[in-house]
Design an enzyme around this catalytic site. Structure first.
Site, PDB file in Angstrom:
ATOM      1  N   ASP A  35     -15.955 -27.848  30.349  1.00 29.01           N
ATOM      2  CA  ASP A  35     -14.546 -28.045  29.972  1.00 29.01           C
ATOM      3  C   ASP A  35     -13.728 -28.240  31.244  1.00 29.01           C
ATOM      4  OD1 ASP A  35     -12.909 -26.882  27.080  1.00 29.01           O
ATOM      5  OD2 ASP A  35     -11.845 -27.714  28.818  1.00 29.01           O
ATOM      6  N   ASN A  39      -6.631 -28.932  28.265  1.00 31.06           N
ATOM      7  CA  ASN A  39      -5.899 -28.517  27.058  1.00 31.06           C
ATOM      8  C   ASN A  39      -6.573 -27.288  26.462  1.00 31.06           C
ATOM      9  OD1 ASN A  39      -3.925 -28.596  25.032  1.00 31.06           O
ATOM     10  ND2 ASN A  39      -5.234 -29.822  23.679  1.00 31.06           N
ATOM     11  N   LYS A  89      -6.313 -35.303  21.631  1.00 29.98           N
ATOM     12  CA  LYS A  89      -6.388 -35.396  20.158  1.00 29.98           C
ATOM     13  C   LYS A  89      -5.045 -35.385  19.439  1.00 29.98           C
ATOM     14  CE  LYS A  89      -5.952 -30.851  18.604  1.00 29.98           C
ATOM     15  NZ  LYS A  89      -5.860 -30.222  17.299  1.00 29.98           N
ATOM     16  N   SER A 129     -13.056 -38.467  13.745  1.00 29.97           N
ATOM     17  CA  SER A 129     -11.802 -38.078  13.101  1.00 29.97           C
ATOM     18  C   SER A 129     -11.495 -38.938  11.888  1.00 29.97           C
ATOM     19  CB  SER A 129     -10.654 -38.210  14.106  1.00 29.97           C
ATOM     20  OG  SER A 129      -9.416 -38.072  13.459  1.00 29.97           O
ATOM     21  N   TYR A 153      -5.207 -42.788  19.507  1.00 31.52           N
ATOM     22  CA  TYR A 153      -6.169 -41.689  19.326  1.00 31.52           C
ATOM     23  C   TYR A 153      -7.234 -42.114  18.320  1.00 31.52           C
ATOM     24  CZ  TYR A 153      -8.282 -37.646  17.178  1.00 31.52           C
ATOM     25  OH  TYR A 153      -9.212 -36.782  16.650  1.00 31.52           O
ATOM     26  N   LYS A 157     -11.413 -42.991  18.813  1.00 26.28           N
ATOM     27  CA  LYS A 157     -12.527 -42.377  18.076  1.00 26.28           C
ATOM     28  C   LYS A 157     -13.383 -43.456  17.400  1.00 26.28           C
ATOM     29  CE  LYS A 157     -11.946 -37.999  18.902  1.00 26.28           C
ATOM     30  NZ  LYS A 157     -12.983 -37.208  19.614  1.00 26.28           N
ATOM     31  N   ARG A 296       6.937 -40.101  12.183  1.00 25.30           N
ATOM     32  CA  ARG A 296       6.357 -40.120  13.534  1.00 25.30           C
ATOM     33  C   ARG A 296       5.547 -41.398  13.690  1.00 25.30           C
ATOM     34  NH1 ARG A 296       2.298 -35.293  15.106  1.00 25.30           N
ATOM     35  NH2 ARG A 296       1.141 -36.272  13.408  1.00 25.30           N
TER      36      ARG A 296
HETATM   37  C1  WQD Z   1      -0.197 -33.354  10.052  1.00 24.72           C
HETATM   38  C2  WQD Z   1       0.998 -33.696   9.173  1.00 24.72           C
HETATM   39  C3  WQD Z   1       2.608 -35.081  10.295  1.00 24.72           C
HETATM   40  C4  WQD Z   1       3.809 -32.071  13.258  1.00 24.72           C
HETATM   41  C5  WQD Z   1      -4.755 -34.238  13.286  1.00 24.72           C
HETATM   42  C6  WQD Z   1      -5.301 -34.136  14.654  1.00 24.72           C
HETATM   43  C7  WQD Z   1      -6.394 -35.095  14.901  1.00 24.72           C
HETATM   44  C8  WQD Z   1      -7.366 -35.187  13.746  1.00 24.72           C
HETATM   45  C9  WQD Z   1      -6.671 -35.355  12.440  1.00 24.72           C
HETATM   46  C10 WQD Z   1      -9.422 -34.043  14.225  1.00 24.72           C
HETATM   47  C11 WQD Z   1       1.442 -35.156   9.324  1.00 24.72           C
HETATM   48  C12 WQD Z   1       3.203 -33.714   9.972  1.00 24.72           C
HETATM   49  C13 WQD Z   1       3.177 -32.752  12.235  1.00 24.72           C
HETATM   50  C14 WQD Z   1       5.173 -31.695  13.129  1.00 24.72           C
HETATM   51  C15 WQD Z   1       5.211 -32.698  10.949  1.00 24.72           C
HETATM   52  N1  WQD Z   1      -8.194 -34.039  13.695  1.00 24.72           N
HETATM   53  N2  WQD Z   1       3.872 -33.054  11.091  1.00 24.72           N
HETATM   54  N3  WQD Z   1       5.821 -32.039  11.966  1.00 24.72           N
HETATM   55  O1  WQD Z   1      -1.592 -36.199  12.897  1.00 24.72           O
HETATM   56  O2  WQD Z   1      -2.912 -35.559  10.815  1.00 24.72           O
HETATM   57  O3  WQD Z   1      -3.952 -35.401  13.133  1.00 24.72           O
HETATM   58  O4  WQD Z   1      -5.772 -34.244  12.322  1.00 24.72           O
HETATM   59  O5  WQD Z   1      -9.968 -34.877  14.825  1.00 24.72           O
HETATM   60  O6  WQD Z   1      -7.083 -34.636  16.042  1.00 24.72           O
HETATM   61  O7  WQD Z   1      -4.245 -34.398  15.562  1.00 24.72           O
HETATM   62  O8  WQD Z   1      -2.180 -33.794  12.396  1.00 24.72           O
HETATM   63  O9  WQD Z   1      -0.894 -31.705  12.465  1.00 24.72           O
HETATM   64  O10 WQD Z   1      -0.108 -33.665  13.866  1.00 24.72           O
HETATM   65  O11 WQD Z   1       0.120 -33.779  11.385  1.00 24.72           O
HETATM   66  O12 WQD Z   1       5.815 -32.980   9.919  1.00 24.72           O
HETATM   67  O13 WQD Z   1       5.801 -31.091  14.031  1.00 24.72           O
HETATM   68  O14 WQD Z   1       2.102 -32.908   9.595  1.00 24.72           O
HETATM   69  O15 WQD Z   1       3.552 -36.119  10.085  1.00 24.72           O
HETATM   70  O16 WQD Z   1       1.902 -35.608   8.049  1.00 24.72           O
HETATM   71  P1  WQD Z   1      -2.599 -35.326  12.255  1.00 24.72           P
HETATM   72  P2  WQD Z   1      -0.728 -33.175  12.613  1.00 24.72           P
END
Ligand code: WQD
Length: 342
Positions: A35, A39, A89, A129, A153, A157, A296
């Site tokens: 590692d 992060n 990620k 992912s 991202y 992947k 976002r």
């Molecule tokens: C989830 C939901 C956002 C933050 C993650 C990992 C990625 C992969 C897939 C493994 C979405 C919403 C988020 C916030 C919000 N995992 N949100 N306010 O983008 O689905 O991706 O899972 O490989 O590595 O990053 O996860 O938790 O960022 O978002 O409303 O402050 O929550 O719009 O709908 P995401 P997330």
């Protein structure tokens, strides 16, 4: 790969990596961790040792791009298989830093593959992912559904999967399992191990936990106008301990056949952001302030797994529910308000 083996875990001090180390150590494997702590924290590995009752066989602060440093790991340990987590990620961050994501995620994977080949190691479990499915026309998603990544991202992947699959075509001794996680969340039930993102969390669950703890003022819900039941994004949240168990099971099936195989790791259930907020409120017992803001960049409306292939092939399925995910995440936050001690 039944029996006691030595597993090299890249990103082993990270969120999913550290929980997987606990799972592997608990099932008699030896683990060697690589590692760069970009992060993650060495403190996570002290907690791994505490939970498992024994430490990793080796811990190396090495970047995957450090060819000599990585080679030394393979020279000092007889590596039977590699579980490759080390990557950037965060969807939102990747839109701002695409080159860094391709350099780390794709370049790092190629660098690892090269050193593996130089040391005759041909077994790899790859952390992929669900985000490669992009703005899917339908959910739930099977592994046969097309890839349509919508952010660097996710594209990184998907590119890694292409490199690994094509390399398998030319290196018959290489066996790869690509695990497409949906949204790993939660923490080890002991409260000793969990998710400790550097700086302000990009992912929703650690952000929620810090709002509940009063470290952040309110959750910004990214988008309230998606074509979903309540207008907010829907994801398939899966307990990190289920994901860790899925990796241990994957290692037991690496030798089933050569080449690359792909499996979705999810629950098959979708949860909206507002439903997650409600679930977390039940877990922490306090209201969670939030405001609905704009979408976002890079986000998609819904990502939910069809977990049928892995259930049929390995008998694995996610066992823990959303309440457990929120309760375990909150317990870790309460016991570790500032993350791991430096
Ligand atoms: C989830 C939901 C956002 C933050 C993650 C990992 C990625 C992969 C897939 C493994 C979405 C919403 C988020 C916030 C919000 N995992 N949100 N306010 O983008 O689905 O991706 O899972 O490989 O590595 O990053 O996860 O938790 O960022 O978002 O409303 O402050 O929550 O719009 O709908 P995401 P997330």
């Amino acid at each position: 790969m039944p029996g006691r083996t030595t597993v090299l875990v890249t990103g082993g001090a990270g969120f999913i990596g550290s929980h997987t180390c606990v799972e592997l150590l608990g099932h008699g494997h030896d683990v060697v961790v690589v590692d760069d702590y970009s992060n993650s924290s060495p403190g996570a590995l002290e907690r791994v040792a505490k939970i498992a009752g024994r430490p990793p066989a080796g811990v190396y602060e090495v970047s995957l791009h450090d060819r000599d440093g990585l080679s030394r790991v393979f020279e000092e340990h007889t590596v039977d298989a590699v579980v490759h987590f080390a990557a950037k990620k965060a969807v939102g961050e990747s839109v701002e830093l695409p080159v860094a994501y391709y350099d780390t995620n794709v370049g790092g994977t190629v660098a690892l593959l090269r050193v593996m080949q130089e040391h005759g190691v041909g077994r790899l479990v790859f952390s992929s992912s669900c985000s490669i499915y992009g703005d899917a026309a339908k959910v739930p998603l099977t592994e046969a559904d097309p890839a349509d990544p919508t952010n660097p991202y996710a594209t990184s992947k998907w590119l890694c999967e292409q490199v690994l699959a094509d390399t398998c075509r030319y290196l018959p001794g290489l066996s790869v399992l690509s695990l497409r996680y949906f949204n790993p969340v939660g923490a080890h039930p002991s409260g000793l191990l969990g998710e400790v993102p550097r700086g302000t969390p990009g992912n929703v669950m650690p952000y929620l936990a810090q709002v509940a703890a009063g470290r952040l003022e309110r959750l910004r819900v990214f988008g309230g106008d998606y074509p979903t039941a309540d207008g907010t994004g829907v994801r398939d949240y899966v307990h990190v301990m289920d994901i860790a168990e899925g990796h241990r099971v994957a290692l037991e099936h690496l030798d089933d056949e050569p080449g690359m195989r792909v499996f979705n790791l999810g629950t098959g259930s979708g949860t909206s952001v507002l439903e997650l907020v409600a679930a977390f409120q039940r877990a922490c017992g306090t209201p969670i302030p939030y405001e609905i803001t704009g979408r976002r960049p890079g986000d998609v409306p819904a990502l939910v797994a069809d977990p049928g292939r892995v259930a049929r092939a390995w008998g694995w399925s996610a066992r823990r529910d959303l309440a457990a995910m929120c309760e375990d995440a909150w317990r870790f936050q309460e016991l570790n308000p500032c993350g791991y001690p430096d």
